[in-house]
Enzyme design. Structure first.
Site, PDB file in Angstrom:
ATOM      1  N   CYS A 315       0.827  -1.204   0.000  1.00 29.01           N
ATOM      2  CA  CYS A 315       0.000   0.000   0.000  1.00 29.01           C
ATOM      3  C   CYS A 315       0.862   1.255   0.000  1.00 29.01           C
ATOM      4  O   CYS A 315       0.345   2.367   0.119  1.00 29.01           O
ATOM      5  CB  CYS A 315      -0.939   0.008   1.214  1.00 29.01           C
ATOM      6  SG  CYS A 315      -0.083   0.012   2.800  1.00 29.01           S
ATOM      7  N   GLU A 349      -2.233   1.020  -4.816  1.00 25.66           N
ATOM      8  CA  GLU A 349      -1.867  -0.298  -4.291  1.00 25.66           C
ATOM      9  C   GLU A 349      -1.075  -1.026  -5.375  1.00 25.66           C
ATOM     10  O   GLU A 349      -1.435  -0.981  -6.554  1.00 25.66           O
ATOM     11  CB  GLU A 349      -3.128  -1.086  -3.942  1.00 25.66           C
ATOM     12  CG  GLU A 349      -2.904  -2.262  -3.030  1.00 25.66           C
ATOM     13  CD  GLU A 349      -3.074  -1.911  -1.561  1.00 25.66           C
ATOM     14  OE1 GLU A 349      -2.873  -2.805  -0.721  1.00 25.66           O
ATOM     15  OE2 GLU A 349      -3.412  -0.751  -1.243  1.00 25.66           O
TER      16      GLU A 349
END
Length: 357
Positions: A315, A349
């Protein structure tokens, strides 16, 4: 993690152009891009409450300027959240005890269900009956929190069903679990990993930061055995429950930090929490890591680089790049995917598959 320090990248094409340059020392082949719908994609939303003239408003505050913004609608939030927000606000405005010292709300949805958490600066035991009436009248799973206290009305657990390559995977979790907040992208991430694994030679899987089994349950079918670790006791309990929901019997869960697991595998320390697991019985061909924003520390990198194949879900592209500097000494990046988890924001992401050189 936001890319805003590098530029105002909002579209997936803009993020892709930046990432291609940012990671060019590790990967020069084509990136796989995964889009999301641009509205009603987010399953978790947190708002403040603003009190004025004896009434109540949803609000957000700028973290830097502290400027207040009155919120009437969240176009990024799940439709169930958007539909429930005005009903909740109307109910709270009519109950002085419920709105007094109420400062925040958290919404969490799955495909099937919705839960609500109200946050108070007062003893919630004093308004227990009011909270129960709210839950019953609005037919909502309700959690109330104040300092040192938590009350649950109906249930705090939510059920989720993910569709992965034609299979239904069943989950249960609650608001305390870490979740991927975009269900469509979550399904695409898991499917991307499954597609890579389907053409690989596979033995056993080691997974770090497994949570409630989000990836674990879907990937277990590709391996003889799976060892999945997580430090949260409640997440481990949900993971065990989710194994039963899916009739999955080849996963072994251990409540260990990644650093503790490293010590155990190197036989530098024994752990009572591993008393029913024989590490020597595993032959790990793949390791999956989905770490927090801080990325992997050196002890974890030293552990995972011993294995043939690494799947890294990130992330935070910044810490991912730092970790790849170490991992590229022993592995090369074979596949790189970008998932537009938070549409029209600088957040991104990444999924990276590495194999040993």
């Amino acid at each position: 993690m936001s890319l805003e320090n590098f530029g105002n990248f909002l579209t997936l094409d803009e993020k892709h152009s930046f990432i291609k340059k940012y990671f060019k020392e590790f990967y020069t082949k084509d990136f796989k891009l995964f889009t999301s719908k641009d509205k009603h994609y987010r399953t978790r939303a947190e708002l403040s409450f603003y009190h004025e003239n004896d009434t109540l408003f949803y609000a957000m505050f700028d973290p830097k300027s502290k400027k207040k913004y009155i919120i009437e609608y969240l176009d990024f939030a799940d439709e169930k959240i958007c539909a429930f927000m005005p009903k909740l606000l109307e109910y709270l405005r009519q109950d002085d005890k419920l709105k007094e010292k109420l400062f925040g709300v958290e919404f969490l949805t799955t495909k099937q269900e919705l839960s609500l958490t109200l946050l108070y600066h007062k003893n919630i035991e004093d308004i227990k009956s009011n909270l129960e009436n709210l839950s019953n009248n609005l037919h909502i799973n309700l959690i109330a929190r104040s300092k040192g206290k938590k009350l649950i009305f109906k249930t705090e657990n939510l059920r989720q069903t993910l569709n992965i390559q034609g299979r239904e995977i069943f989950y249960e979790f609650n608001n305390d679990c870490f979740i991927q907040p975009n269900t469509t992208i979550n399904e695409k991430m898991i499917t991307w990993v499954c597609e890579i694994l389907s053409i690989q030679k596979r033995m056993d899987l080691l997974e770090l930061y497994c949570g409630y089994g989000n990836f674990t349950l879907a990937l277990a079918q590709f391996f003889f055995k799976v060892l999945a670790t997580e430090i949260s006791k409640s997440s481990i309990n949900f993971a065990l429950k989710n194994c039963k929901l899916n009739n999955t019997t080849n996963i072994h869960f251990a409540r260990l930090s990644s650093e503790e697991l490293s010590l155990a595998i190197k036989k530098e320390r024994e752990f009572f929490r591993l008393k029913d697991i024989r590490l020597d019985d595993f032959n790990f061909s793949h390791v999956l890591v989905d770490p927090p924003r801080a990325g992997l520390d050196k002890s974890v990198i030293d552990l995972i680089k011993k294995y043939e194949n690494i799947i890294y879900i990130s992330c935070n592209p910044i810490t991912l790049k730092e970790n790849l500097k170490e991992l590229s000494l022993t592995h090369r990046v074979e596949n790189f995917a970008l998932f537009d988890q938070f549409v029209n924001t600088p957040h991104l992401e990444c999924g990276v598959f590495l194999s040993k050189v």
